[in-house]
Enzyme design. Structure first.
Site, PDB file in Angstrom:
ATOM      1  N   CYS A  69      27.546  49.308  40.649  1.00  0.00           N
ATOM      2  CA  CYS A  69      27.005  48.048  41.138  1.00  0.00           C
ATOM      3  C   CYS A  69      25.593  48.214  41.686  1.00  0.00           C
ATOM      4  O   CYS A  69      25.329  49.140  42.459  1.00  0.00           O
ATOM      5  CB  CYS A  69      27.920  47.479  42.228  1.00  0.00           C
ATOM      6  SG  CYS A  69      27.389  45.848  42.807  1.00  0.00           S
ATOM      7  N   CYS A  73      25.397  46.193  49.464  1.00  0.00           N
ATOM      8  CA  CYS A  73      26.280  45.729  50.545  1.00  0.00           C
ATOM      9  C   CYS A  73      26.739  46.913  51.382  1.00  0.00           C
ATOM     10  O   CYS A  73      27.296  47.888  50.866  1.00  0.00           O
ATOM     11  CB  CYS A  73      27.478  44.990  49.970  1.00  0.00           C
ATOM     12  SG  CYS A  73      27.047  43.627  48.851  1.00  0.00           S
ATOM     13  N   CYS A  76      30.570  48.155  51.242  1.00  0.00           N
ATOM     14  CA  CYS A  76      31.247  48.334  49.963  1.00  0.00           C
ATOM     15  C   CYS A  76      31.111  49.747  49.417  1.00  0.00           C
ATOM     16  O   CYS A  76      29.996  50.271  49.273  1.00  0.00           O
ATOM     17  CB  CYS A  76      30.708  47.329  48.947  1.00  0.00           C
ATOM     18  SG  CYS A  76      31.595  47.381  47.373  1.00  0.00           S
ATOM     19  N   CYS A 113      44.485  38.395  40.506  1.00  0.00           N
ATOM     20  CA  CYS A 113      43.076  38.287  40.871  1.00  0.00           C
ATOM     21  C   CYS A 113      42.302  39.376  40.132  1.00  0.00           C
ATOM     22  O   CYS A 113      42.442  40.561  40.449  1.00  0.00           O
ATOM     23  CB  CYS A 113      42.891  38.441  42.378  1.00  0.00           C
ATOM     24  SG  CYS A 113      43.795  37.215  43.343  1.00  0.00           S
ATOM     25  N   CYS A 145      42.868  34.240  39.020  1.00  0.00           N
ATOM     26  CA  CYS A 145      41.660  34.049  39.817  1.00  0.00           C
ATOM     27  C   CYS A 145      40.649  35.092  39.359  1.00  0.00           C
ATOM     28  O   CYS A 145      40.992  36.268  39.230  1.00  0.00           O
ATOM     29  CB  CYS A 145      41.963  34.212  41.308  1.00  0.00           C
ATOM     30  SG  CYS A 145      40.509  34.133  42.382  1.00  0.00           S
ATOM     31  N   CYS A 205      37.703  29.717  45.917  1.00  0.00           N
ATOM     32  CA  CYS A 205      38.252  30.771  46.770  1.00  0.00           C
ATOM     33  C   CYS A 205      37.072  31.511  47.376  1.00  0.00           C
ATOM     34  O   CYS A 205      36.237  32.062  46.651  1.00  0.00           O
ATOM     35  CB  CYS A 205      39.132  31.718  45.957  1.00  0.00           C
ATOM     36  SG  CYS A 205      39.748  33.149  46.887  1.00  0.00           S
ATOM     37  N   ARG A 275      44.569  33.892  53.397  1.00  0.00           N
ATOM     38  CA  ARG A 275      45.185  35.125  52.924  1.00  0.00           C
ATOM     39  C   ARG A 275      44.712  36.311  53.758  1.00  0.00           C
ATOM     40  O   ARG A 275      43.506  36.549  53.877  1.00  0.00           O
ATOM     41  CB  ARG A 275      44.836  35.345  51.445  1.00  0.00           C
ATOM     42  CG  ARG A 275      45.474  36.558  50.812  1.00  0.00           C
ATOM     43  CD  ARG A 275      45.497  36.458  49.296  1.00  0.00           C
ATOM     44  NE  ARG A 275      44.187  36.289  48.685  1.00  0.00           N
ATOM     45  CZ  ARG A 275      43.679  35.122  48.298  1.00  0.00           C
ATOM     46  NH1 ARG A 275      44.346  33.998  48.470  1.00  0.00           N
ATOM     47  NH2 ARG A 275      42.474  35.068  47.738  1.00  0.00           N
TER      48      ARG A 275
END
Length: 355
Positions: A69, A73, A76, A113, A145, A205, A275
């Site tokens: 990626c 962040c 992460c 998901c 999702c 979401c 959730r």
């Protein structure tokens, strides 16, 4: 609002009436003494019960593309600045995705998901996602999702046509705190993706990660932003300080703090699916089941790069507290929730992060 405020049922009344509790009341929830926690949870459960009864939704998380990626962040383990030891792989073959879908159905999850790492999907990867979604929907009664990074409305419409019901894109934190978390995209970038999902007529979401060093105002502002966007499903993650990430040294959470945050989010987001997501086992520990009084949904199985507890442990926890599983169509599950669920992981267990 005085620091001695403790009328949590008043907050439940306001939430059930569709009113927004005041910022002072929200601060009172987060700063309340421990001896008020059970009263807060009782009030939050009253709000939860009005929409969700005693049902619990299960979601199964599939990390269909890991690492690689370009984002920075701080939380992460898949980011370009992380040195965490994780699996890194390109988009999974459809066969592997179908194996995950089979397991999701086996574990009584209502939603698969599907997540890929990266800033935004290229066309080749995006088409593989669409093909996988069609295959999953053809075989299983599972909602899907998709969490694919930054998307535009045209991409969202293509996901909808393939059979995706919900698109996830977390705001992660408040607009004010976002620059402390990431420098390669903005809060507005994330809001724009959520707005594209809404414009396409799909279920939104979006949630956040708590415990990254944000203030109480940031915790409140995130919930208010989600309310303003009319997000339908809200995953609440608690920071897992993975070694090798920029936030590895942050230790700000305990079970009671997490439960107060969940209660606040139920007061501010009374009808949303909430959730308890990443960090549930790590931070709630022996009090995990208490999270189901304000929240109505959990992930079953593992998270993106960290381990959860076994599915049977989750199902036993739900049953012991008198909750029932929810089917994909929103009805209470009839029959044995443990039927067909394996006793343990079908692979060697990963070490669970400790704090």
């Amino acid at each position: 609002m005085s620091s001695g405020f403790s009328d949590w049922q008043l907050l439940a009344d306001r939430a059930l009436a569709g009113e927004v509790i005041t910022r002072e009341q929200a601060h009172a929830v987060l700063s309340a003494p421990d001896d008020q926690l059970l009263d807060q949870l009782a009030a939050a459960y009253r709000v939860r019960r009005a929409t969700w009864g005693n049902r619990v939704r299960l979601h199964f998380l599939l990390n269909a593309q890991s690492g690689l990626c370009p984002e920075d962040c701080g939380y992460c383990s898949q980011s370009k600045i992380s040195t965490a030891e994780i699996e890194k792989y390109p988009m999974m073959a459809q066969e592997k995705i179908m194996e995950a879908a089979d397991r999701a159905a086996q574990l009584k999850a209502g939603t698969l998901c599907m997540v890929i790492s990266g800033r935004a999907p290229g066309e080749t990867v995006f088409n593989k996602v669409l093909d996988a979604v069609r295959a999953v929907r053809a075989k299983h009664d599972l909602k899907v999702c998709a969490c694919l990074g930054l998307l535009n409305e045209e991409q969202v419409l293509r996901l909808k046509e393939a059979g995706v019901e919900t698109v996830n894109h977390n705001l992660n934190t408040s607009a004010n705190f976002t620059p402390e978390v990431v420098g390669t995209h903005t809060f507005e970038d994330r809001v724009n993706t959520v707005e594209a999902v809404k414009a396409a007529g799909m279920k939104t979401c979006s949630g956040g990660i708590l415990g990254m060093g944000e203030s109480d105002d940031d915790v409140i502002d995130l919930a208010l932003s989600l309310r303003e966007l009319d997000v339908k499903s809200v995953p609440v993650n608690f920071l897992i300080p993975v070694p090798g990430t920029s936030f590895a040294g942050i230790r700000e959470l305990d079970p009671r703090r997490c439960l107060r945050i969940l209660s606040l989010y139920r007061f501010l987001l009374p009808t949303q699916e909430i959730r308890v997501s990443g960090g549930r086992e790590v931070h709630l520990r022996s009090m995990q089941v208490m999270g189901l009084y304000p929240a109505n949904s959990i992930f079953v199985g593992d998270y993106l790069t960290t381990q959860g507890q076994t599915a049977r442990d989750d199902l036993r926890m739900i049953e012991d507290a008198g909750f029932v599983l929810e089917t994909p169509d929103g009805e209470p599950l009839v029959g044995d929730p443990f039927a067909g669920v394996p006793d343990s992981y079908p692979r060697a267990a990963l070490p669970m992060v400790e704090v």
